[in-house]
Design an enzyme around this catalytic site. Structure first.
Site, PDB file in Angstrom:
ATOM      1  N   HIS A 244      14.186 -19.127  18.014  1.00 55.02           N
ATOM      2  CA  HIS A 244      13.075 -17.847  16.669  1.00 55.02           C
ATOM      3  C   HIS A 244      11.978 -18.177  17.009  1.00 55.02           C
ATOM      4  CE1 HIS A 244      16.797 -15.192  16.762  1.00 55.02           C
ATOM      5  NE2 HIS A 244      17.304 -15.823  16.183  1.00 55.02           N
TER       6      HIS A 244
ATOM      7  N   CYS B  24       0.725  -1.690  -0.072  1.00 56.24           N
ATOM      8  CA  CYS B  24       0.238  -0.063  -0.241  1.00 56.24           C
ATOM      9  C   CYS B  24       1.191   0.979   0.237  1.00 56.24           C
ATOM     10  CB  CYS B  24      -1.293   0.062   1.317  1.00 56.24           C
ATOM     11  SG  CYS B  24      -0.262  -0.301   2.651  1.00 56.24           S
TER      12      CYS B  24
ATOM     13  N   ARG C 288      10.043 -17.732  20.214  1.00 54.61           N
ATOM     14  CA  ARG C 288       9.427 -16.240  19.996  1.00 54.61           C
ATOM     15  C   ARG C 288       8.301 -16.372  18.929  1.00 54.61           C
ATOM     16  NH1 ARG C 288      15.644 -14.593  20.095  1.00 54.61           N
ATOM     17  NH2 ARG C 288      15.724 -15.145  21.868  1.00 54.61           N
TER      18      ARG C 288
HETATM   19  C1  RB5 Z   1      -3.964   5.329   1.153  1.00 55.66           C
HETATM   20  O1  RB5 Z   1      -3.848   6.704   0.824  1.00 55.66           O
HETATM   21  C2  RB5 Z   1      -3.207   4.776   1.701  1.00 55.66           C
HETATM   22  O2  RB5 Z   1      -3.864   5.426   2.928  1.00 55.66           O
HETATM   23  C3  RB5 Z   1      -3.114   2.876   2.343  1.00 55.66           C
HETATM   24  O3  RB5 Z   1      -2.265   3.390   0.403  1.00 55.66           O
HETATM   25  C4  RB5 Z   1      -1.746   2.661   3.875  1.00 55.66           C
HETATM   26  O4  RB5 Z   1      -1.093   3.909   2.929  1.00 55.66           O
HETATM   27  C5  RB5 Z   1      -2.495   2.880   4.148  1.00 55.66           C
HETATM   28  O5  RB5 Z   1      -1.404   2.206   5.148  1.00 55.66           O
END
Ligand code: RB5
Length: 143
Positions: free
Chosen positions: A133, A65, A136
């Site tokens: 690990h 994202c 954990r």
């Molecule tokens: C989108 O604008 C943005 O909020 C999304 O891509 C992301 O970064 C959210 O965590």
């Protein structure tokens, strides 16, 4: 090894680039969207990829994202998912070596294409070390 990939609109543009890098590595990739640059909600794609990884033992995921934060927060709500937000080769490598992460998250507004290549090198070049690990990681799952 099969990979499920998902992005929101902020990650959409780099998705094809990432898929091409994965295919160069001989990895099978299933694209779970989004499929256009139109604005969408990142949890919808995080949940799709997390469910696919949880239901297909041995598979892994990639979520992109803007920052990678929303994707990692959403994916980590799923039992058995360890989604790691990585910024560079070191964090990607450690996510595999120490955390046995099964979903790689990064931010398309944070890292450029050169860094994305480096992140994938760190991730694919590393394996879970087990030992202390493993204990954990089990404690994460116990909660
Ligand atoms: C989108 O604008 C943005 O909020 C999304 O891509 C992301 O970064 C959210 O965590």
């Amino acid at each position: 090894m099969k990979y499920f990939i998902g992005t929101d609109h902020a990650g959409f543009e780099v998705k094809e680039f990432v898929i091409s890098l994965l295919e160069e590595k001989g990895v099978e990739v299933e694209d779970l969207g989004c499929h256009s640059p139109d604005r969408v909600d990142y949890p919808d794609y995080a949940h799709k990829v997390a469910e696919a990884v949880a239901q297909n033992p041995g598979s892994m995921g990639i979520l992109i994202c803007g920052t990678g934060i929303g994707m990692s927060l959403s994916a980590n709500k799923h039992r058995g998912i360890r989604a790691a937000l990585c910024h560079d080769h070191y964090t990607a490598s450690m996510a595999r070596r120490h955390n046995n992460a099964n979903i790689l998250c990064f931010g398309a507004r944070v890292v450029g294409k050169g860094e994305i290549e480096s992140i994938l090198e760190g991730w694919f070049g590393s394996q879970f070390e087990g030992g202390r690990h493993a204990q954990r990681v089990e404690k994460i799952e116990e909660w």
